[in-house]
Design a protein around this motif. Structure first.
Motif: not given
Length: 441
Positions: A313-324, A326-330
């Motif tokens: 969960l955290a690694a997915s958010v880490e890879v996809l998000s910008s600094e400001t 949050m992004r998730w796998p669909s």
């Protein structure tokens, strides 16, 4: 229609706050963007260093991931169990791991001076259970038992939020076969299943040769998300497609497989899964046997397969998000669609009364995959601008805004698709069609 409270944002416990105002953790202790975003946006909250409360939106994402894993495990004949967290330390002494990794274990004793550990993994427990049930017939195998539960590791320096904690959620499977060739086939079967899981999640990953370390065994593979914050260094060879954790590479300057020195690339990775072909490392000392065709007892051959559930969960958010933002796998997003009605008391709110609820119902009816995946932002005392900002930061893929265009004779709905970076005005029919074409679950 009446929308249940669990799909109304005002009823969801999501304490949005600035990290610096959190009494439990300072901004200096936040060491990754995923940790900061998940804290600030009310996905997690720290309890003690290395341990986190997973809040409602986080649990909803977790449940989606577990469903994906359960489906894949079912396809390969995996049977779900739940082992006790408290393990008698004598089992780890018998396998030899108590001395080898003792500093990483949480150890305790009860009032009768019996010694236990809080299990980080359950190879010994699974082996002992089969030894107690012995003798089992060769007809009972292969056997694939898995669980999803909390595990514990006494990290010297917990960091990166859910990615390296003292308590974490892990999926661990233990396979038992009657011979090493059958064990290898099971190993490949589970590895293929893991690849299906990561392909479903949709984040680029690499399956790389790994070190067996204290786990032991003859073969090991890691599943890595590429990320600058990753603590592993992974060697990739573009000439022969070989990849491995540099821990198993004697020379980091050339490919161990083809010898190429020019097309070597070393990148940081976050380990999110690990598989081990263990052989009889645990089954032999713990006497896990079966009755073979010749009616004689033989030692079982094991495999062990782990997925870091909370880490994914955290690694997915880490890879996809910008600094400001949050992004998730669909497939893991807590909700995929959020509807923003007009501000309470505005002209648009009077002109579109009942429209948000009808739209909600229409989307669920037309797109079955959206069942329980639509959220109504009913905080209508706030401006549309404030609610839109929150929606972008939390990372809902589709934000539907009901505004003055929705009150016209031919209503149009503003749609923001953050994944494809689009802003559109669509009729109700076109809106349903667009989301259906661009929605993945």
């Amino acid at each position: 229609m009446s929308i249940t409270a669990r799909h109304c944002l005002s009823k969801i416990f999501q304490p949005i706050t600035a990290t610096s105002k959190n009494s439990k953790i300072t901004r200096q202790q936040v060491t990754s963007k995923s940790q900061r975003l998940m804290l600030e946006l009310g996905i997690i909250q720290q309890s003690i260093p290395g341990c986190f409360h997973l809040l409602p939106l986080g649990v909803k994402s977790l449940d989606k991931l577990i469903k994906i894993i359960d489906n894949e495990m079912f396809k390969i004949g995996g049977q779900k169990v739940l082992f006790p967290t408290l393990t008698n330390s004598k089992l780890w002494n018998e396998s030899g791991r108590l001395k080898e990794v003792g500093t990483e274990l949480f150890q305790l004793q009860d009032r009768h001076n019996h010694h236990y550990i809080l299990s980080p993994t359950h190879e010994e427990v699974a082996s002992e259970m089969l030894s107690i049930l012995a003798p089992l017939s060769y007809r009972n195998f292969p056997l694939k038992l898995y669980q999803i539960s909390s595990k514990f590791r006494d990290e010297i320096k917990p960091r990166f939020g859910l990615m390296r904690g003292r308590e974490f959620i892990m999926k661990d499977m233990y396979s038992f076969d009657t011979d090493i060739e059958s064990a290898k086939k099971t190993y490949e079967e589970v590895c293929n299943s893991y690849e299906n899981i990561f392909n479903t999640i949709g984040i680029g990953y690499a399956k790389v040769l790994g070190s067996s370390g204290s786990m032991g065994g003859s073969l090991s593979h890691e599943y890595q998300f590429k990320a600058p914050i990753g603590e592993d260094n992974v060697l990739y060879c573009s000439s022969c497609q070989y990849s491995a954790n540099i821990e198993v590479c004697e020379d980091h300057q050339k490919c161990p497989n083809c010898g190429d020195e020019k097309n070597i690339n070393i990148q940081c990775g976050i380990e999110v899964g690990h598989t081990f072909l263990l052989g009889d490392k645990y089954s032999k000392p713990l006497k896990s046997t079966f009755i073979a065709k010749d009616s004689k007892p033989e030692v079982l051959q094991m495999g062990s397969y782990g997925l870091g559930i909370s880490r994914i969960l955290a690694a997915s958010v880490e890879v996809l998000s910008s600094e400001t933002e949050m992004r998730w796998p669909s497939v893991l997003a807590p909700y995929n669609v959020i509807i923003l009605p007009p501000k309470k008391g505005s002209a648009e709110s009077l002109q579109t009364e009942g429209m948000p609820e009808k739209l909600y119902s229409n989307l669920e009816e037309k797109i079955p995959g959206l069942k329980n995946n639509i959220l109504m932002d009913d905080r209508t005392s706030l401006t549309l601008g404030k609610r839109l900002l929150d929606a972008k930061r939390v990372g809902y893929q589709f934000t539907i805004i009901i505004n003055k265009k929705s009150a016209e004779e031919n209503p149009l709905f503003e749609l923001i698709d953050i994944k494809n970076n689009k802003q559109l005005y669509l009729s109700k029919e076109a809106l349903c069609d667009y989301i259906q074409q661009n929605f993945r679950i």
